[in-house]
Design a protein around this motif. Structure first.
Motif, short mmCIF file in Angstrom:
data_model
loop_
_atom_site.label_atom_id
_atom_site.label_comp_id
_atom_site.label_asym_id
_atom_site.label_seq_id
_atom_site.Cartn_x
_atom_site.Cartn_y
_atom_site.Cartn_z
N LYS A 25 26.10 -1.09 -6.06
CA LYS A 25 25.97 -1.46 -4.65
C LYS A 25 26.56 -0.39 -3.75
CE LYS A 25 26.35 -6.42 -5.44
NZ LYS A 25 27.23 -7.59 -5.24
N ILE A 26 27.74 0.08 -4.11
CA ILE A 26 28.43 1.07 -3.27
C ILE A 26 27.68 2.39 -3.24
CG2 ILE A 26 30.55 2.43 -3.06
CD1 ILE A 26 31.99 -0.04 -4.30
N VAL A 27 27.32 2.88 -4.41
CA VAL A 27 26.65 4.18 -4.50
C VAL A 27 25.29 4.13 -3.80
CG1 VAL A 27 25.64 5.84 -6.11
CG2 VAL A 27 27.86 4.85 -6.59
N GLU A 28 24.54 3.08 -4.05
CA GLU A 28 23.21 2.99 -3.47
C GLU A 28 23.26 2.72 -1.96
OE1 GLU A 28 20.89 0.43 -6.03
OE2 GLU A 28 20.79 2.00 -7.55
N ALA A 29 24.33 2.12 -1.47
CA ALA A 29 24.50 1.95 -0.03
C ALA A 29 24.69 3.30 0.65
CB ALA A 29 25.69 1.04 0.26
N LEU A 30 25.20 4.27 -0.10
CA LEU A 30 25.38 5.62 0.42
C LEU A 30 24.13 6.49 0.26
CD1 LEU A 30 29.00 6.26 -0.90
CD2 LEU A 30 28.31 5.75 1.45
N GLY A 31 23.09 5.91 -0.32
CA GLY A 31 21.83 6.62 -0.44
C GLY A 31 21.62 7.36 -1.74
N TYR A 32 22.46 7.10 -2.74
CA TYR A 32 22.33 7.76 -4.03
C TYR A 32 22.02 6.72 -5.10
CZ TYR A 32 24.73 11.56 -1.64
OH TYR A 32 25.09 12.55 -0.76
N PRO A 33 21.28 7.13 -6.13
CA PRO A 33 21.07 6.19 -7.24
C PRO A 33 22.30 6.18 -8.14
CG PRO A 33 19.95 8.25 -7.70
CD PRO A 33 20.53 8.37 -6.31
N SER A 34 22.61 5.02 -8.69
CA SER A 34 23.74 4.94 -9.63
C SER A 34 23.29 5.48 -10.98
CB SER A 34 24.20 3.49 -9.77
OG SER A 34 23.22 2.74 -10.46
N PRO A 35 24.23 5.96 -11.79
CA PRO A 35 23.86 6.44 -13.12
C PRO A 35 23.13 5.36 -13.93
CG PRO A 35 26.11 7.07 -12.64
CD PRO A 35 25.66 6.17 -11.53
N LYS A 36 23.56 4.11 -13.77
CA LYS A 36 22.93 3.00 -14.50
C LYS A 36 21.47 2.83 -14.06
CE LYS A 36 22.91 -0.67 -17.12
NZ LYS A 36 22.48 -0.50 -18.48
N SER A 37 21.22 2.94 -12.75
CA SER A 37 19.86 2.81 -12.25
C SER A 37 18.96 3.91 -12.79
CB SER A 37 19.83 2.85 -10.71
OG SER A 37 20.51 1.76 -10.18
N VAL A 38 19.48 5.13 -12.84
CA VAL A 38 18.70 6.26 -13.35
C VAL A 38 18.45 6.07 -14.84
CG1 VAL A 38 18.63 8.76 -13.67
CG2 VAL A 38 19.55 7.81 -11.56
N LEU A 39 19.46 5.60 -15.57
CA LEU A 39 19.27 5.34 -17.01
C LEU A 39 18.22 4.26 -17.24
CD1 LEU A 39 22.91 5.50 -18.37
CD2 LEU A 39 21.01 6.98 -19.02
N ASP A 40 18.22 3.24 -16.39
CA ASP A 40 17.21 2.18 -16.52
C ASP A 40 15.80 2.72 -16.29
OD1 ASP A 40 19.21 0.37 -17.07
OD2 ASP A 40 19.28 -0.45 -15.03
N LEU A 41 15.69 3.76 -15.49
CA LEU A 41 14.38 4.36 -15.18
C LEU A 41 14.10 5.62 -16.00
CD1 LEU A 41 14.60 4.07 -11.28
CD2 LEU A 41 13.21 2.65 -12.80
N ALA A 42 14.89 5.85 -17.02
CA ALA A 42 14.79 7.10 -17.79
C ALA A 42 13.39 7.36 -18.33
CB ALA A 42 15.80 7.07 -18.94
N SER A 43 12.71 6.35 -18.83
CA SER A 43 11.36 6.55 -19.39
C SER A 43 10.37 6.94 -18.31
CB SER A 43 10.89 5.29 -20.10
OG SER A 43 11.71 5.04 -21.22
N SER A 44 10.40 6.20 -17.20
CA SER A 44 9.43 6.49 -16.14
C SER A 44 9.75 7.82 -15.45
CB SER A 44 9.37 5.36 -15.12
OG SER A 44 10.62 5.16 -14.53
N LEU A 45 11.02 8.23 -15.48
CA LEU A 45 11.38 9.53 -14.91
C LEU A 45 11.17 10.67 -15.90
CD1 LEU A 45 14.72 8.55 -13.10
CD2 LEU A 45 12.51 9.06 -12.03
N LYS A 46 10.86 10.31 -17.15
CA LYS A 46 10.62 11.27 -18.22
C LYS A 46 11.81 12.22 -18.40
CE LYS A 46 5.71 10.89 -17.55
NZ LYS A 46 4.50 11.44 -17.03
N LEU A 47 13.00 11.60 -18.50
CA LEU A 47 14.21 12.39 -18.71
C LEU A 47 14.26 12.91 -20.14
CD1 LEU A 47 16.89 10.18 -16.91
CD2 LEU A 47 15.61 12.10 -15.99
N THR A 48 14.80 14.09 -20.28
CA THR A 48 14.97 14.66 -21.61
C THR A 48 16.16 13.98 -22.29
OG1 THR A 48 16.51 16.38 -20.88
CG2 THR A 48 14.13 16.90 -20.77
#
Length: 105
Positions: free
Chosen positions: A39-62
């Motif tokens: 909540k805090i990180v995303e309120a500042l306009g950044y994705p949280s590490p957990k959010s990015v990890l949840d989207l790892a497949s769709s973001l095609k992270l290595t």
């Protein structure tokens, strides 16, 4: 009506004296939950590490990127737990001082 008011004051006093901190807040501080951090990180306009990890497949992270994000996430949770313990300890000390009458405001 007067008795209801007195009963109400007694209940409020009892709750405040029995529970210095709301249990859910205390548990969140001690567990370093990702939801509050998110909540805090995303309120500042950044994705949280957990959010990015949840989207790892769709973001095609290595694999390297996933590993780095996992490390960041784990470090964040560990640090949040450490800070949460400190906050709870300080709040308990403050509550004890208020109960003992050492602090009036």
């Amino acid at each position: 009506m007067r008795y209801v008011y007195i009963l109400f004051l007694f209940i409020v006093y009892f709750i405040n004296s029995a529970f210095p901190q709301i249990l859910a807040d205390r548990n969140a501080l001690l567990s370093g939950t990702a939801d509050e951090q998110k909540k805090i990180v995303e309120a500042l306009g950044y994705p949280s590490p957990k959010s990015v990890l949840d989207l790892a497949s769709s973001l095609k992270l290595t694999d390297g990127q996933r590993s780095s994000l996992n490390d960041i996430y784990n470090e964040t949770v560990m640090r949040a737990k450490e800070l949460g313990k400190q906050i709870v300890k300080i709040e308990e000390e403050l509550f004890g001082a208020l109960q003992a009458g050492l602090v009036s405001e």
